[in-house]
Enzyme design. Structure first.
Site, short mmCIF file in Angstrom:
data_model
loop_
_atom_site.label_atom_id
_atom_site.label_comp_id
_atom_site.label_asym_id
_atom_site.label_seq_id
_atom_site.Cartn_x
_atom_site.Cartn_y
_atom_site.Cartn_z
N ARG A 126 0.58 -0.97 -0.29
CA ARG A 126 -0.60 0.14 -0.04
C ARG A 126 0.81 1.22 0.10
O ARG A 126 1.98 1.29 0.93
CB ARG A 126 -1.00 0.29 1.61
N GLU A 145 4.72 7.44 2.63
CA GLU A 145 5.71 6.45 2.48
C GLU A 145 5.16 4.39 1.48
O GLU A 145 4.38 5.11 1.00
CB GLU A 145 5.68 5.38 4.28
N ASN A 147 3.77 0.57 1.95
CA ASN A 147 4.19 -0.14 2.94
C ASN A 147 3.93 -1.63 2.47
O ASN A 147 3.19 -2.16 2.10
CB ASN A 147 2.51 -0.65 3.52
N SER A 152 -2.77 -2.26 5.89
CA SER A 152 -3.94 -2.69 6.52
C SER A 152 -5.23 -2.05 6.07
O SER A 152 -4.98 -0.83 5.13
CB SER A 152 -3.98 -2.72 7.85
N LYS A 307 12.04 3.09 5.78
CA LYS A 307 12.28 4.92 5.23
C LYS A 307 13.68 4.97 4.37
O LYS A 307 13.96 5.51 3.92
CB LYS A 307 12.10 5.17 6.36
N LYS A 366 11.84 10.57 10.69
CA LYS A 366 11.39 9.78 10.47
C LYS A 366 12.10 8.54 10.11
O LYS A 366 13.10 8.33 9.83
CB LYS A 366 10.72 9.42 8.61
N GLU A 370 7.25 1.53 11.49
CA GLU A 370 6.08 1.25 11.09
C GLU A 370 4.69 1.68 12.13
O GLU A 370 4.96 1.04 12.88
CB GLU A 370 5.33 -0.25 9.39
N GLY A 371 3.47 0.83 11.97
CA GLY A 371 2.31 1.28 12.51
C GLY A 371 1.73 2.75 12.75
O GLY A 371 0.97 2.77 13.30
N ARG A 452 -7.74 7.72 4.96
CA ARG A 452 -7.83 7.77 6.46
C ARG A 452 -7.64 9.36 6.57
O ARG A 452 -7.22 10.32 5.99
CB ARG A 452 -7.05 7.73 6.67
#
Length: 476
Positions: A126, A145, A147, A152, A307, A366, A370-371, A452
């Site tokens: 993603r 970024e 993923n 998710s 990253k 950064k 992740e998360g 989002r």
């Protein structure tokens, strides 16, 4: 940019309240659900995932641009994952100071040394973007970024279009409701996993979802699982501890967990240091990587999502290495890059530190994590840089230009949160999948999107971290 909330509704508090109740009921009926922890007695409660009351306006041109470039990003990720020398060079400084990335890289090195057991590779990615607003009001697509592990909300974002269609219909916005895009990333993700399972070649073998100890986002997984069961592909859910206790490889390196042969390991866990509670968890990850099972993703592809690799890719001439005779592809990918700057030791890294400290509001610091919720901004960024600027610890980070999306007004619906109109910022994600067998790319697709939205008062954080909520784009 147009506002998300129609004017006549924004000015009518009672109508807003009624629509919010309709929206919550619709979310439950449409299956936009999430398992959360109740703090008073630690019991679990099933409720709707947080979402916006109205869809958010997004320019059609940049939305189309994000979808069009996704298959090129899929190809790029796959090419990098096969280039051990590039990964070594890109991550050399990072693995000296970042223990987590170093542990992942150690597994990668062992697999490279032994040779991969499985020629089938499955990528479920993603790519996340924000729309950077220029002074003249125009917007440009800039990548946050990519993923490459446990991307998710492909499941829940497949359900949200129906929710917003219903809300707009009830609000008397029929024409707008018909403009909500169809979106089913869950089916696309499952299609790639199914192809990997098929190429593995055993109908009795299962797709194993590797999941966390405590699951708040289980229904997102279930959407993909259901798509697989619809294809008569058996699935099971196991944790690192389960693999450690009941997992084994036979002489042909076939992976068995709880006596069931595993065709595909779909990692929905393993992307943060806290996911590994003991050395046994690391041993379980290594066993899965060494096995014949198809990994989604394998360890090399996992590392591509760091990253540091993102920053190295923005260096002039690097993309051309992977697309040597495709200048248009290079141009499409590079057009999405924000400014990315190294913090490696040396004059270039020193210049990056000085630039960030001189104008902290222009940049984001950064780490290799992740998360969501890991980045540093403003005065906090300055504190971190002042602490690490003279030592190798700074190489655990990269610096990126801060993106300035256009704010819109919307209502963020969360369980037990007050109903209020907020100034909001949005982030667009695009799901891509690929399956390669040996040298042959069997499948390479863009399979859907995710929007989002969060209150502008928050600098960082996603849905899982409790900051952002699910949304839909309304193209204009």
């Amino acid at each position: 940019m147009a506002n998300a909330i129609p004017e006549k509704i924004r000015m009518n508090t009672t109508l807003l309240e009624n629509l919010a109740e309709v929206a919550k009921d619709a979310a439950l009926l449409k299956g936009v659900l999430m398992r959360i922890q109740e703090t008073p007695n630690s019991s679990e409660l099933v409720t709707y995932a947080p979402f916006t009351l109205f869809p958010t306006p997004v320019p059609e041109a940049v939305f189309s641009q994000a979808l069009a470039v996704q298959t090129h990003f899929n190809t790029l990720v796959d090419k990098i994952s096969q280039d051990a020398e590039f990964l070594q060079d890109a991550l050399a400084s990072t693995i000296e100071v970042d223990d987590f990335t170093a542990r992942l890289f150690k597994i990668h090195q062992q697999i490279v040394k032994e040779g991969t057991s499985q020629s089938v590779v499955c990528g479920l990615n993603r790519s996340d973007y924000m729309l950077d607003q220029a002074e003249d009001g125009s917007s440009s697509l800039k990548q946050i970024e990519i993923n490459t592990i446990a991307a998710s909300f492909g499941g829940l974002s497949s359900r949200t279009p129906d929710v917003h269609r219903h809300i707009l219909q009830v609000a008397g916005q029929l024409e707008q409701s018909e403009r909500i895009l169809d979106n089913n990333p869950a089916a696309g993700l499952a299609r790639a996993v199914a192809k990997a399972w098929e190429l593995y070649g055993s109908e009795k073998a299962v797709v194993m979802f590797l999941v966390e100890e405590a699951q708040r986002n289980i229904f997102d997984h279930r959407c993909v699982e259901k798509e697989l069961w619809n294809r008569n592909i058996p699935t099971m859910r196991r944790r690192f501890d389960d693999v450690s206790k009941t997992g084994s490889m036979d002489q042909d390196k076939r992976l068995f967990v709880d006596s069931q042969e595993v065709a595909v390991v779909y990692f929905r866990n393993g992307y943060m240091p806290q996911n590994y509670n003991s050395e046994k968890d690391w041993d379980a990850r290594l066993m899965m990587e060494r096995s014949l099972a198809v990994k989604c993703p394998d360890i090399s592809t996992h590392l591509v999502g760091t990253k540091k690799v993102q920053q190295v890719l923005a260096t002039p001439g690097v993309l051309e290495k992977f697309f040597p005779h495709q200048p248009q592809v290079v141009e499409q990918i590079r057009a999405t890059f924000a400014g990315l700057y190294t913090l490696d030791m040396g004059p270039e890294g020193d210049q990056t530190v000085a630039m960030a400290l001189a104008a902290p509001d222009r940049f984001v610091l950064k780490p290799q994590r992740e998360g969501g919720g890991n980045n540093f901004y403003g005065s906090e960024m300055c504190e971190v840089l002042q602490e690490v600027k003279d030592g190798t610890e700074r190489t655990a980070y990269i610096l990126m230009d801060k993106i300035h999306p256009a704010p819109v007004q919307n209502v963020l619906l969360r369980r037990d949160a007050p109903l209020q109109i907020s100034t909001c910022l949005s982030e667009l994600g695009v799901f891509g999948t690929y399956v390669r067998k040996g040298e042959d790319m069997v499948l390479n697709e863009c399979v859907g999107h995710l929007l989002r939205t969060k209150s502008s008062e928050h600098s960082d954080g996603g849905v899982a971290s409790g900051v952002a909520v699910l949304d839909n784009p309304l193209l204009f």
